[in-house]
Write an enzyme that holds these catalytic residues in place. Structure first.
Site, PDB file in Angstrom:
ATOM      1  N   TRP A 185       0.864  -1.178   0.000  1.00  0.00           N
ATOM      2  CA  TRP A 185       0.000   0.000   0.000  1.00  0.00           C
ATOM      3  C   TRP A 185       0.899   1.226   0.000  1.00  0.00           C
ATOM      4  O   TRP A 185       1.779   1.335   0.845  1.00  0.00           O
ATOM      5  CB  TRP A 185      -0.931   0.065   1.220  1.00  0.00           C
ATOM      6  CG  TRP A 185      -1.561   1.421   1.327  1.00  0.00           C
ATOM      7  CD1 TRP A 185      -2.453   1.962   0.449  1.00  0.00           C
ATOM      8  CD2 TRP A 185      -1.274   2.439   2.299  1.00  0.00           C
ATOM      9  NE1 TRP A 185      -2.754   3.257   0.828  1.00  0.00           N
ATOM     10  CE2 TRP A 185      -2.050   3.570   1.954  1.00  0.00           C
ATOM     11  CE3 TRP A 185      -0.448   2.499   3.428  1.00  0.00           C
ATOM     12  CZ2 TRP A 185      -2.028   4.755   2.693  1.00  0.00           C
ATOM     13  CZ3 TRP A 185      -0.420   3.676   4.173  1.00  0.00           C
ATOM     14  CH2 TRP A 185      -1.210   4.782   3.804  1.00  0.00           C
ATOM     15  N   GLU A 224      -3.089  -2.769  -2.571  1.00  0.00           N
ATOM     16  CA  GLU A 224      -4.216  -2.173  -1.838  1.00  0.00           C
ATOM     17  C   GLU A 224      -4.639  -0.821  -2.400  1.00  0.00           C
ATOM     18  O   GLU A 224      -3.866   0.134  -2.441  1.00  0.00           O
ATOM     19  CB  GLU A 224      -3.844  -2.020  -0.354  1.00  0.00           C
ATOM     20  CG  GLU A 224      -4.990  -1.481   0.504  1.00  0.00           C
ATOM     21  CD  GLU A 224      -4.673  -1.484   1.992  1.00  0.00           C
ATOM     22  OE1 GLU A 224      -3.530  -1.811   2.377  1.00  0.00           O
ATOM     23  OE2 GLU A 224      -5.567  -1.145   2.785  1.00  0.00           O
ATOM     24  N   LYS A 226      -7.094   2.641  -2.501  1.00  0.00           N
ATOM     25  CA  LYS A 226      -7.609   3.551  -1.478  1.00  0.00           C
ATOM     26  C   LYS A 226      -8.316   4.735  -2.111  1.00  0.00           C
ATOM     27  O   LYS A 226      -8.003   5.138  -3.231  1.00  0.00           O
ATOM     28  CB  LYS A 226      -6.449   4.021  -0.595  1.00  0.00           C
ATOM     29  CG  LYS A 226      -6.907   4.798   0.631  1.00  0.00           C
ATOM     30  CD  LYS A 226      -5.814   4.893   1.677  1.00  0.00           C
ATOM     31  CE  LYS A 226      -6.324   5.733   2.843  1.00  0.00           C
ATOM     32  NZ  LYS A 226      -5.439   5.732   3.997  1.00  0.00           N
ATOM     33  N   ASP A 257      -9.705  -3.117   1.367  1.00  0.00           N
ATOM     34  CA  ASP A 257      -9.825  -2.585   2.729  1.00  0.00           C
ATOM     35  C   ASP A 257     -11.195  -1.928   2.825  1.00  0.00           C
ATOM     36  O   ASP A 257     -11.521  -1.033   2.034  1.00  0.00           O
ATOM     37  CB  ASP A 257      -8.696  -1.570   2.978  1.00  0.00           C
ATOM     38  CG  ASP A 257      -8.713  -0.995   4.392  1.00  0.00           C
ATOM     39  OD1 ASP A 257      -9.788  -0.556   4.847  1.00  0.00           O
ATOM     40  OD2 ASP A 257      -7.649  -0.962   5.041  1.00  0.00           O
ATOM     41  N   HIS A 260     -11.823   1.868   2.492  1.00  0.00           N
ATOM     42  CA  HIS A 260     -11.255   2.612   1.370  1.00  0.00           C
ATOM     43  C   HIS A 260     -12.200   2.897   0.206  1.00  0.00           C
ATOM     44  O   HIS A 260     -11.768   2.987  -0.940  1.00  0.00           O
ATOM     45  CB  HIS A 260     -10.025   1.877   0.839  1.00  0.00           C
ATOM     46  CG  HIS A 260      -8.884   1.885   1.807  1.00  0.00           C
ATOM     47  ND1 HIS A 260      -7.635   1.418   1.499  1.00  0.00           N
ATOM     48  CD2 HIS A 260      -8.793   2.316   3.088  1.00  0.00           C
ATOM     49  CE1 HIS A 260      -6.838   1.546   2.537  1.00  0.00           C
ATOM     50  NE2 HIS A 260      -7.523   2.082   3.516  1.00  0.00           N
ATOM     51  N   HIS A 284      -8.764  -6.356   4.224  1.00  0.00           N
ATOM     52  CA  HIS A 284      -8.429  -5.580   5.409  1.00  0.00           C
ATOM     53  C   HIS A 284      -9.763  -5.193   6.031  1.00  0.00           C
ATOM     54  O   HIS A 284     -10.396  -4.227   5.595  1.00  0.00           O
ATOM     55  CB  HIS A 284      -7.637  -4.321   5.044  1.00  0.00           C
ATOM     56  CG  HIS A 284      -6.173  -4.571   4.868  1.00  0.00           C
ATOM     57  ND1 HIS A 284      -5.253  -3.561   4.744  1.00  0.00           N
ATOM     58  CD2 HIS A 284      -5.468  -5.729   4.832  1.00  0.00           C
ATOM     59  CE1 HIS A 284      -4.043  -4.093   4.622  1.00  0.00           C
ATOM     60  NE2 HIS A 284      -4.150  -5.403   4.661  1.00  0.00           N
ATOM     61  N   ASP A 292     -12.122   7.004   6.301  1.00  0.00           N
ATOM     62  CA  ASP A 292     -11.277   5.844   6.600  1.00  0.00           C
ATOM     63  C   ASP A 292     -10.650   5.996   7.989  1.00  0.00           C
ATOM     64  O   ASP A 292      -9.452   6.152   8.134  1.00  0.00           O
ATOM     65  CB  ASP A 292     -10.183   5.753   5.522  1.00  0.00           C
ATOM     66  CG  ASP A 292      -9.210   4.609   5.765  1.00  0.00           C
ATOM     67  OD1 ASP A 292      -9.636   3.583   6.305  1.00  0.00           O
ATOM     68  OD2 ASP A 292      -8.031   4.754   5.393  1.00  0.00           O
ATOM     69  N   ASP A 294     -10.451   3.900  10.505  1.00  0.00           N
ATOM     70  CA  ASP A 294      -9.825   2.731  11.110  1.00  0.00           C
ATOM     71  C   ASP A 294     -10.290   2.464  12.534  1.00  0.00           C
ATOM     72  O   ASP A 294      -9.486   2.166  13.411  1.00  0.00           O
ATOM     73  CB  ASP A 294      -8.297   2.831  11.029  1.00  0.00           C
ATOM     74  CG  ASP A 294      -7.799   2.638   9.610  1.00  0.00           C
ATOM     75  OD1 ASP A 294      -7.897   1.522   9.101  1.00  0.00           O
ATOM     76  OD2 ASP A 294      -7.332   3.618   8.998  1.00  0.00           O
ATOM     77  N   ASP A 324      -7.477  -4.589   9.836  1.00  0.00           N
ATOM     78  CA  ASP A 324      -6.688  -3.362   9.707  1.00  0.00           C
ATOM     79  C   ASP A 324      -7.415  -2.202  10.366  1.00  0.00           C
ATOM     80  O   ASP A 324      -8.313  -1.615   9.778  1.00  0.00           O
ATOM     81  CB  ASP A 324      -6.419  -3.048   8.228  1.00  0.00           C
ATOM     82  CG  ASP A 324      -5.540  -1.807   8.068  1.00  0.00           C
ATOM     83  OD1 ASP A 324      -4.943  -1.376   9.077  1.00  0.00           O
ATOM     84  OD2 ASP A 324      -5.468  -1.261   6.952  1.00  0.00           O
TER      85      ASP A 324
HETATM   86  C1  RNT Z   1      -3.892   2.545   4.975  1.00  0.00           C
HETATM   87  C2  RNT Z   1      -3.995   1.127   4.584  1.00  0.00           C
HETATM   88  C3  RNT Z   1      -2.904   0.224   5.075  1.00  0.00           C
HETATM   89  C4  RNT Z   1      -2.473   0.541   6.510  1.00  0.00           C
HETATM   90  C5  RNT Z   1      -1.544  -0.476   7.110  1.00  0.00           C
HETATM   91  C6  RNT Z   1      -0.847   0.056   8.317  1.00  0.00           C
HETATM   92  O1  RNT Z   1      -5.002   3.261   4.680  1.00  0.00           O
HETATM   93  O2  RNT Z   1      -5.244   0.624   4.983  1.00  0.00           O
HETATM   94  O3  RNT Z   1      -3.295  -1.085   4.939  1.00  0.00           O
HETATM   95  O4  RNT Z   1      -3.550   0.694   7.364  1.00  0.00           O
HETATM   96  O5  RNT Z   1      -0.705  -0.966   6.177  1.00  0.00           O
HETATM   97 ZN    ZN Z   2      -5.584  -1.468   4.851  1.00  0.00          ZN
END
Ligand code: RNT
Ligand code: ZN
Length: 417
Positions: A185, A224, A226, A257, A260, A284, A292, A294, A324
């Site tokens: 990523w 990945e 985003k 993810d 994203h 993820h 995003d 998290d 994640d």
């Molecule tokens: C960031 C991505 C990525 C990170 C990790 C730490 O937006 O989701 O995967 O969260 O690699």
């Molecule tokens: Zn991620």
């Protein structure tokens, strides 16, 4: 909770599901055998052991709850604690910045297998397999562009880093006799309106072509996508379309993810589309809130739909489950357990769906019945099956784990400051 009580509740649930043609024992077995990759970075707010600075480069952690892991021993201790409180199989997902650098400064273009030999040994001793990630954020050369940087010197630095990471992942995979999945990523993008978007995407494509050219059978790479990063709101080089195209064309695993995508987008709908064109998926599993953010993964509609789509597509062998998120505002061990259990519950509830009957209704045009059974399925005695799964595997059932987390906080985490 009493063994007898849990067993009795399970027996009743088992009968109820059987009436709908669902085998609960089989669902439990699948749940037990489906690995979840634990993201090492929840334990220390994505700091790692390279330069001890807060995460930057598109991502950010908020909160300062005491007790984060400050070194490799503490991180391992935390992961061991988490593992001890959960049923099921785990992998550990490491970032390059979590290497064992032995007090020396090792820059990203100098990293090698030797910095991860201790991890491989530790993982083996704890019956875990490793996954890996190159790390292009939180570094003076990260800026807004890494692999997509027109400046050759900076781009080459990150290409070298990513190539080395793939070789490390290859060594991990060979050591554990199971491919190590390495995620790439990069946050590359721009804070404001960009008028040569094509140029950076061409560069990223070239960098990836160069990186992925080396044949490394012990590992699998995944890419990945985003929507945007913090401070990079206007443009993301590695967007969803970019990676969908790249992965489909080059037969590369796509990392999805759940944080994203556009906030109103139904991410689970991507599963059955992507699976037709990419070899595998890396998930993820995260929880976006407005963006995003998290947040800790929950057993909510988004997570449930994601797992339902994977199970309905019969694709558990092609979708690798990883978590994640990074919440620095609550007990981090608790954060891991909430998220893992949410993923397990979502998977289990997907496995317990009376899919055959639902599909029959669908084929016969019995659409009221399809909708109604989907509704009824929501309130079947699913919790009794999840409790039994935990009891069977000798880990705390229900809220029992709170006491373990509190004890660990008092005896271990509280002493870290
Ligand atoms: C960031 C991505 C990525 C990170 C990790 C730490 O937006 O989701 O995967 O969260 O690699
Ligand atoms: Zn991620």
């Amino acid at each position: 909770m009493k063994t007898e009580q849990i067993t009795k509740a399970y027996e009743m649930a088992k009968e109820r599901y059987a009436a709908l043609g669902v085998d609960t024992d089989k669902a439990i077995e699948t749940l037990e055998n489906t690995p979840i990759s634990l993201h090492c970075w929840q334990a220390d707010d994505v700091v790692g052991f390279e330069r001890n600075v807060a995460a930057s480069g598109g991502i950010q952690t908020t909160g300062n709850y005491p007790g984060k892991a400050r070194n490799i021993d503490e991180l391992r201790q935390d992961i061991e604690k988490v593992d001890s409180l959960l049923a099921g199989k785990f992998r550990l997902n490491l970032h390059e910045t979590y290497g064992e650098f032995g007090g020396k400064f090792v820059d990203r273009d100098e990293v090698g297998v030797e910095h991860f030999e201790g991890w491989m040994q530790w993982a083996k001793e704890h019956n875990m397999k490793l996954d890996f990630n190159s790390t292009s954020f939180s570094h003076p050369k990260s800026g807004s562009l890494t692999l997509a940087n027109p400046d050759k010197e900076i781009r080459d630095f990150w290409i070298e880093h990513t190539k080395r990471c793939r070789r490390i992942a290859d060594a991990m995979g060979k050591f554990q006799n199971d491919p190590c999945i390495m995620n790439i990523w990069v946050h590359d993008g721009s804070k404001d309106l960009t008028v040569n978007k094509l140029r950076y995407r061409e560069i990223l494509k070239q960098s990836l072509d160069e990186i992925l050219a080396e044949d490394l059978p012990g590992m699998k790479s995944c890419l990945e996508a985003k929507l945007f990063g913090i401070g990079l709101e206007a443009y993301t080089v590695g967007s969803n379309y970019f990676y969908t195209g790249y992965c489909a064309k080059n037969n590369v695993m796509y990392t999805l993810d759940t944080g994203h995508y556009e906030p109103t987008e139904n991410v689970s709908d991507a599963i059955s589309a992507l699976l037709l064109y990419v070899p595998e998926l890396m998930l993820h599993v995260s929880r976006p809130m407005h963006w995003d953010s998290d947040h800790v993964t929950l057993f909510d509609d988004n997570t449930r739909n994601l797992f339902s789509e994977i199970v309905r597509a019969n694709a558990l062998d092609r979708a690798h489950i990883g978590l994640d998120y990074f919440d620095a505002s609550i007990n981090r061990i608790g954060a891991y357990i909430i998220g893992v259990r949410a993923a397990q519950k979502s998977l289990l509830s997907a496995l317990l769906e009376p899919t055959a009957t639902l599909r029959q209704y669908e084929d016969e045009g019995k659409l009221f019945q399809r909708l109604a059974l989907l509704e009824e399925a929501k309130t079947l005695p699913f919790g009794a099956v999840y409790d039994y799964f935990n009891m069977k595997n000798s880990v705390p059932v229900g809220e029992e784990y709170f006491a373990d987390v509190e004890k660990y906080e008092n005896e271990v985490l509280a002493k870290r400051n």
